[in-house]
Design an enzyme around this catalytic site. Structure first.
Site, PDB file in Angstrom:
ATOM      1  N   ASN A 114      66.748 -76.186   7.902  1.00  0.00           N
ATOM      2  CA  ASN A 114      65.962 -77.410   8.064  1.00  0.00           C
ATOM      3  C   ASN A 114      65.236 -77.419   9.407  1.00  0.00           C
ATOM      4  OD1 ASN A 114      64.932 -79.985   7.493  1.00  0.00           O
ATOM      5  ND2 ASN A 114      66.625 -80.979   8.537  1.00  0.00           N
ATOM      6  N   HIS A 695      52.525 -85.555  10.902  1.00  0.00           N
ATOM      7  CA  HIS A 695      53.275 -84.890  11.971  1.00  0.00           C
ATOM      8  C   HIS A 695      52.449 -84.775  13.248  1.00  0.00           C
ATOM      9  CE1 HIS A 695      55.433 -83.619   8.313  1.00  0.00           C
ATOM     10  NE2 HIS A 695      56.481 -83.768   9.087  1.00  0.00           N
TER      11      HIS A 695
END
Length: 754
Positions: A114, A695
């Site tokens: 992750n 982002h």
């Protein structure tokens, strides 16, 4: 004598110090000096912890303000032209986060973790220019603190393999050019000390693609190894087996080879070959990716087995990968159940395990503290094997009784019913789920958890947030609304808190990317859902508007992949338990009048094995569990799913098999290239490619988003496209989100007229 090492260490800090100063720096509330001072404190502290644990090979250049691949881009000077004119930290963070009208580099998952890395962007004309300042300075900094480190570098082959070209060329055409810079770097490093160890991370060779390029290993590393006699090269792999790479490396003259013996157990097959060489084996025997205690006796037995093949003076014991992937320390976990805590081992505790196993393997006597830890290790493993906290016969029986994985009608029939009932038009707009998690909102949740405010006060604040969220979306003109998820701290932790079989750390943070940290829950036992988890707040939001509000759930595979998962039963069995919980939740939501339900599988691709031979097994349980979780949905209930940064070319058929009605995906940084595979295979379901990069703090203007939509329309018909941001908006600020979504709606209206 056997020595010890750590592949790499985390950098976010035991209290997320780096996260806090980074975000203050970006907000212009902290200076460059304050940022660098915090970094210096953290590096010094992390080196000291490893030194105190008697680790022999401690790393430098494993610290980063954002990401080690990004650091390597800076080191190699391969900066895309659009960033010209920027330098220093302004350039560094612009590459990662974008700036004004400059788009950031793409970001994707680091192998099957992750953790995200910044993707290098190259072309056939890319020029490399060495900038060794960070690497040299960090080595000197460690030495000033009394520690002679091994220097960690991303290897040149892995760097090129993970890069993307924007002109259709092959990144490996640049291999000779990039090697010139690596040679220059090693020449500079060689001047630092009489003997220097340099760890080249080459994890690409634990993949099938890596097996196809093993012929590059010998010429590259013989060339690098010839730069200076005082440099000893360690070739590091992790996350899986690297047998074909070993076949090449045993022909080389490098110093050492690091192999993962936790997730790459087949690496044992290479021991005899390694024994016939002069290579030093760095054996990853302590799990660097999960949080459960190692069985010291079992690990010691394994080491003793290895040491009958590899001479002890050529054996170094350590972590299977960087400790970046686990929390810092258990010392803050004063609220965990005592038994559960006794089963855990975070980064500092893993250092203790390495030290104890190394001592025992060398037949050295443990000191009093080490002996106490050793005895506690034995006792805790005994309690774990028999604990009633872990095993639930009712859950196990329900899993055995599963008989239905399919929805009641196929997609072609379902979508006709849904379009008629839901009545959404061409290019419907929506968001992925979350809205900004303000500091005020976090304070409210924390105050309620600590008992500082009443339930009534807490719920009034949550309702106010939802009311404002719904109002803004209606005013903005978004078609399908969300409630904003103000009650949720994290998309996995929130659900885990309401499920049996889960525990939660107080300070178990790990880095996901940049300053973004997650606190994965601890899935220690059989999982069940005592009561509905989301119905209350979703239905509250739906009652505030005539528009459709999506129910928001996290899928079973993502909950699994973003948890620290028990290691005593197959992951597929655990996923089925989770799927049944989501299945029950969907039934309750639709029975409460919710017509669209999104089951996020953001981590679906992340869980893929790195070796093709293991993929079929994973795909089978992952697809089955998603279908099981949504099998309670009526044909009229539209099921959405969302997937984060991923390459879909190789799994598009698997995504199709999941049979979701609508899939939303992140595509802003990659343009419509990712979407072409959906068109190529004739994907029939509806798709929501992201047109707003969440982002980055950049606010995209209407024209920019319209151009994004036009690019999408070149690939898929507008009848099957949804318009949405790349991902949830929780990490952004309202002053960024509001104008961005207003521009998104304006651009969509213009696109409908095309």
């Amino acid at each position: 004598m056997i020595k010890s090492y750590v592949t790499g260490f985390g950098r976010i800090g035991e209290q997320r110090e780096l996260k806090k100063v980074l975000e203050n720096f970006w907000a212009k509330k902290a200076t460059k000096d304050e940022l660098e001072k915090t970094a210096s404190i953290l590096k010094k502290r992390h080196w000291k912890y490893q030194k105190d644990a008697q680790i022999d090979f401690i790393s430098s250049n494993d610290f980063s303000f954002y990401d080690l691949v990004l650091d390597t881009i800076i080191t190699l000077g391969c900066i895309p032209d659009r960033f010209k004119g920027l330098d220093g930290l302004e350039l560094y963070f612009a590459l990662a986060r974008g700036q004004k009208d400059i788009k950031a580099l793409e970001m994707t998952k680091w192998f099957n973790t992750n953790y995200h890395y910044i993707v290098p962007e190259l072309n056939k004309n890319t020029k490399f220019k060495l900038n060794s300042q960070k690497i040299i300075n960090e080595y000197k900094e460690a030495k000033e603190n009394g520690i002679k480190t091994k220097i960690n570098l991303i290897g040149p082959i892995t760097f090129l393999a993970l890069s993307k070209t924007n002109d259709g060329s092959c990144s490996f055409e640049l291999l000779n050019d990039i090697l010139v810079v690596y040679e220059e770097l090693l020449e500079e490093i060689s001047k630092l000390d009489d003997e220097i160890f340099v760890q080249f991370d080459e994890p690409i060779f634990v993949t099938d693609f890596g097996d196809k390029i093993v012929d590059k290993i010998l010429p590259v590393y013989e060339k690098l190894n010839s730069v200076s006699k005082n440099i000893k090269i360690i070739f590091a792999t992790y996350f899986e087996e690297a047998l074909k790479a070993v076949d090449e490396l045993v022909k080389s003259s490098i110093y050492g080879l690091e192999l993962d013996f936790v997730y790459g157990q087949k690496n044992e097959l290479a021991l005899e070959k390694i024994a016939k060489t002069d290579l030093t084996l760095f054996a990853g025997i302590i799990d660097g990716r999960n949080v459960w205690k190692s069985d010291i006796d079992e690990r010691l037995e394994f080491v003793n087995k290895i040491s009958t093949i590899i001479p002890k003076d050529r054996l170094v014991l350590g972590t299977s990968c960087s400790l970046l992937h686990v929390p810092f320390s258990l010392k803050y976990e004063d609220k965990l159940n005592k038994d559960i805590k006794s089963w855990l081992s975070f980064a500092l505790e893993k250092l203790e395990e390495i030290a104890i196993i190394t001592k025992l393997a060398n037949n050295q006597e443990l000191n009093e503290t080490e002996n106490k830890i050793y005895q506690e290790n034995k006792n805790s493993l005994k309690t774990k094997s028999t604990s009633t906290l872990i095993h639930d016969k009712n859950v196990q029986q329900r899993v055995k009784s599963i008989s239905k994985f399919q929805r009641e009608k196929d997609f072609a029939e379902r979508i006709k019913i849904q379009r008629q009932i839901l009545n959404y038009g061409i290019l419907p707009t929506t968001t992925i789920g979350s809205f900004p998690q303000t500091s005020e909102l976090r304070q409210v949740r924390n105050a309620y958890k600590k008992g500082l405010i009443s339930k009534e006060v807490y719920e009034d604040d949550i309702k106010d947030y939802i009311d404002n969220c719904i109002k803004f979306q209606e005013e903005c003109g978004i078609d399908v609304l969300v409630h904003g998820e103000p009650e949720r701290n994290d998309m996995v932790e929130y659900f885990g808190e309401q499920l049996k079989g889960y525990a939660f750390s107080k300070n178990g943070w790990v880095q996901s990317y940049g300053s973004r940290c997650v606190k994965p829950p601890l899935l220690f036992g059989d999982v069940s859902r005592p009561e509905p988890m989301t119905v209350k707040w979703i239905t509250y939001a739906q009652n505030k508007t005539k528009k459709i509000v999506k129910g928001m759930l996290t899928g079973p595979v993502t909950i699994l992949n973003w948890s620290f998962v028990r290691n005593d039963i197959p992951r597929g069995e655990i996923a089925k338990q989770l799927a049944l919980c989501i299945n029950d939740e969907i039934a309750d939501l639709q029975n409460s009048g919710i017509k669209i339900i999104q089951v996020d599988e953001a981590a679906f691709k992340e869980g893929y094995p790195l070796r093709e031979v293991n993929v079929a097994e994973y795909e089978k349980f992952a697809v089955d569990c998603f279908k099981l979780s949504v099998s309670s949905a009526k044909a009229s209930t539209q099921i959405h799913t969302h997937m984060c940064y991923s390459e879909f070319n190789d799994i598009i058929k698997t995504i199709e098999a999941m049979d979701a009605d609508v899939i939303s995906i992140e595509t802003t940084r990659s343009g419509n290239e990712l979407l072409k595979i959906f068109a190529k295979v004739g994907y029939k379901q509806e798709v929501g490619p992201g047109v707003y990069d969440i982002h980055s703090p950049r606010i995209p203007n209407t024209k920019e988003i319209l151009n994004q939509i036009k690019a999408l329309l070149e690939v898929l018909p507008k009848e099957r496209l949804w318009i949405n941001p790349d991902c949830g908006l929780k990490t952004r600020k309202w002053e960024e989100v509001k104008p961005s979504l207003i521009n998104l709606v304006k651009a969509t209206k213009l696109a409908r007229e095309l």
